[in-house]
Design an enzyme around this catalytic site. Structure first.
Site, PDB file in Angstrom:
ATOM      1  N   TYR A 165       0.838  -1.198   0.000  1.00 44.50           N
ATOM      2  CA  TYR A 165       0.000   0.000   0.000  1.00 44.50           C
ATOM      3  C   TYR A 165       0.878   1.255   0.000  1.00 44.50           C
ATOM      4  O   TYR A 165       0.671   2.178  -0.782  1.00 44.50           O
ATOM      5  CB  TYR A 165      -0.908  -0.028   1.223  1.00 44.50           C
ATOM      6  N   LYS A 169       1.163   4.243  -2.876  1.00 44.40           N
ATOM      7  CA  LYS A 169       0.795   5.624  -2.590  1.00 44.40           C
ATOM      8  C   LYS A 169       1.982   6.566  -2.771  1.00 44.40           C
ATOM      9  O   LYS A 169       1.825   7.683  -3.299  1.00 44.40           O
ATOM     10  CB  LYS A 169       0.222   5.742  -1.174  1.00 44.40           C
TER      11      LYS A 169
END
Length: 338
Positions: A165, A169
């Protein structure tokens, strides 16, 4: 006055064509409905046809000039090209494209299957790149357009035990920065990034989970409508980036000023929670197939009062003091050992 009452001129958005990915629930649904309130013409994308149809109906009831849905998996570049083509063919233009579809996986890096990490990056990073690649030719032909990337504070602040994740990002932030530089010769085309704090959406209930423990968002948890309103403001008044929620500002500043301390504290907090959280089975969540539950805006988490600016300043001061103390202690240890 109601917190979510809009007071700006709705004519800025009325009749504009807006594409929203990940619109079948959570933040995407909130964003779609907020644009509907301004009279936008909407193209809603997601993997769940039944949920998209619900959102289309809700948008029509809330003032959308028109709304259609296109079932789309953003990891499929050709499907995203079809999404953009459909939007243009139906409405003759694309004014705003909101990249929002995203997934989450939690677990230590070595305990998480590599195909899970691949899928997180394919969705969160490549899905946004697919969206930009599909819509930018239309923007260039028109000479204008607004690309909005809903990135999250995770684009600035690393999340241990969610390395895929974080990679996606942080990658998105770099992608946006590079793309803005490349588009300087197109002053009518804007690339805008939104960095919200933790939101009360169903997202974490959909997460792939390889911790073996029950997951919940860290407080304070913000109303997705806060993000939706910020996204609409970006569509009306484009700017390169905006943080949503005071905690987002705090995390961004704390990592900028004290990266080692803030990262270490976060890891310890997560590790402490995982030791006491209830046990649950391992799951791939919604990474490889959509789930039938959780198509609403909210995830059902308790919403805490967002911290005041005074508390944010105090927190930064405390983190800074800890960083200073640690550096002084380390210096004394090095000198005593020499």
């Amino acid at each position: 006055m109601n917190k979510h009452t809009n007071i700006e001129n709705k004519e800025d958005i009325r009749g504009k064509t807006v594409v929203v990915t990940g619109a079948s629930g959570g933040a995407g649904r909130a964003i779609a409905v907020e644009f509907a309130r301004y009279g936008a013409r909407l193209v809603l994308a997601g993997r769940r046809d039944f949920a998209l149809e619900e959102v289309v109906e809700e948008c029509n009831q809330n003032g959308a000039q028109a709304a259609i849905c296109v079932v789309t998996d953003v990891t499929d570049a050709e499907a995203v090209v079809v999404l953009a083509k459909t939007a243009f063919e139906v409405y003759d233009k694309i004014d705003v494209w909101v990249n929002n579809a995203g997934v989450l996986s939690a677990g230590s890096f070595t305990d998480t299957p590599v195909d899970v990490i691949d899928q997180v990056i394919r969705t969160n990073l490549m899905g946004y790149i697919h969206g930009a690649h599909a819509v930018l030719p239309y923007f260039k032909e028109q000479g204008y357009g607004i690309l909005i990337n809903n990135i999250s504070v995770g684009g600035w602040f690393p999340v241990p035990y969610a390395t895929g994740y974080s990679a996606s990002k942080f990658g998105l932030r770099g992608f946006s920065e590079a793309l803005r530089g490349e588009l300087m010769q197109w002053p009518g085309i804007h690339v805008c990034d939104a960095f919200p704090a933790f939101l009360d959406t169903p997202g974490i209930r959909h997460a792939a989970n390889f911790t073996g423990r029950y997951l919940k968002p860290a407080p304070p948890v913000y109303d997705p409508k806060d993000l939706a309103e910020a996204i609409v403001r970006l569509a009306k008044h484009p700017r390169p980036s905006v943080t949503v929620g005071s905690m987002s500002t705090f995390l961004r500043l704390s990592h900028f000023l004290f990266p080692s301390i803030s990262r270490g504290i976060t890891a310890k907090v997560i590790e402490s929670y995982l030791k006491v959280a209830d046990e649950v089975p391992l799951t791939n969540g919604n990474l490889f197939r959509p789930l039938k539950f959780g198509s609403g805006v909210y995830g059902g988490w308790s919403r805490f009062t967002p911290p005041s600016r005074k508390k944010i300043a105090l927190s930064l001061l405390l983190v800074g003091g800890a960083a200073l103390l640690l550096s002084q202690t380390s210096g004394l240890m090095r000198r005593s050992g020499s």
